[in-house]
Design a protein around this motif. Sequence first.
Motif, PDB file in Angstrom:
ATOM      1  N   LEU A  69     -21.529  -6.955  26.773  1.00 49.62           N
ATOM      2  CA  LEU A  69     -22.955  -6.683  26.982  1.00 49.62           C
ATOM      3  C   LEU A  69     -23.267  -6.074  28.342  1.00 49.62           C
ATOM      4  O   LEU A  69     -24.357  -5.564  28.565  1.00 49.62           O
TER       5      LEU A  69
ATOM      6  N   HIS B  17     -22.265  -0.156  29.364  1.00 53.48           N
ATOM      7  CA  HIS B  17     -23.338   0.737  28.927  1.00 53.48           C
ATOM      8  C   HIS B  17     -23.260   1.026  27.434  1.00 53.48           C
ATOM      9  O   HIS B  17     -24.275   1.228  26.782  1.00 53.48           O
TER      10      HIS B  17
ATOM     11  N   ARG C  91     -25.345  -0.623  24.546  1.00 56.74           N
ATOM     12  CA  ARG C  91     -26.689  -0.164  24.154  1.00 56.74           C
ATOM     13  C   ARG C  91     -26.599   1.024  23.206  1.00 56.74           C
ATOM     14  O   ARG C  91     -27.601   1.680  22.939  1.00 56.74           O
TER      15      ARG C  91
ATOM     16  N   THR D  16     -25.473   7.132  23.392  1.00 54.73           N
ATOM     17  CA  THR D  16     -26.622   7.904  23.843  1.00 54.73           C
ATOM     18  C   THR D  16     -26.122   9.109  24.632  1.00 54.73           C
ATOM     19  O   THR D  16     -24.922   9.288  24.822  1.00 54.73           O
TER      20      THR D  16
ATOM     21  N   THR E 207     -24.043   7.810  27.544  1.00 52.39           N
ATOM     22  CA  THR E 207     -22.775   7.143  27.248  1.00 52.39           C
ATOM     23  C   THR E 207     -21.820   7.994  26.410  1.00 52.39           C
ATOM     24  O   THR E 207     -20.678   7.595  26.189  1.00 52.39           O
TER      25      THR E 207
END
Length: 167
Positions: free
Chosen positions: A40, A43, A46, A49, A52
Amino acid sequence: MPADVVARELLGRALVRRIRGKRVALTILETEAYLGPHDLACHAARGRTTRTEVMYGPPGTLYIYFVYGLHWMLNVVTGAEGEPAAVLIRSAGGVSGPARLTRTLRIDGALNGRLAEPGSGLWFETGKGSCKAIATPPPRIGVDYAGPRWSARKLRFLVAVAKREAR
DNA sequence: GCAGTGATCATA
DNA sequence: ATGATCACTGCC
């Protein structure tokens, strides 16, 4: 390879940067492992993206991002392609702090996503002699947002001698 | 102790 | 479009 394994192996190795044709090499003294989407504090937890994306590239890919409106962070991807795990280089050659390191070596987003290959802008070399990591790694810095379970994990690695000198 | 600084991402 | 957050540093 798992990021914690690479984080240990990078200790004592040389981080080599080419700046306007000149070669600057610093011995890596401190690293942190970010294990993957299940971690967690990573990066990639999450999701995939724009930022990342490069973490999903092949091992050896440089993941360099901007934080706090001021600082560049240098990471190297360790996971196989599609497996977003990386190691943050926190200090090298007596330059302590990840942002000071990138500032010293003139590292910024221009290198993001590039492969750390010898002779390119930035790469790693085997250090001379053996180098021991401290026996009990300390927790990672600045990852409280990940909750106690992950922020307490001992995924920061330091060269044993560096710990003595830092005192 | 905490301000600075701006990209990024979620929410709308 | 807006607001929160942030793998930090340097100065108080």
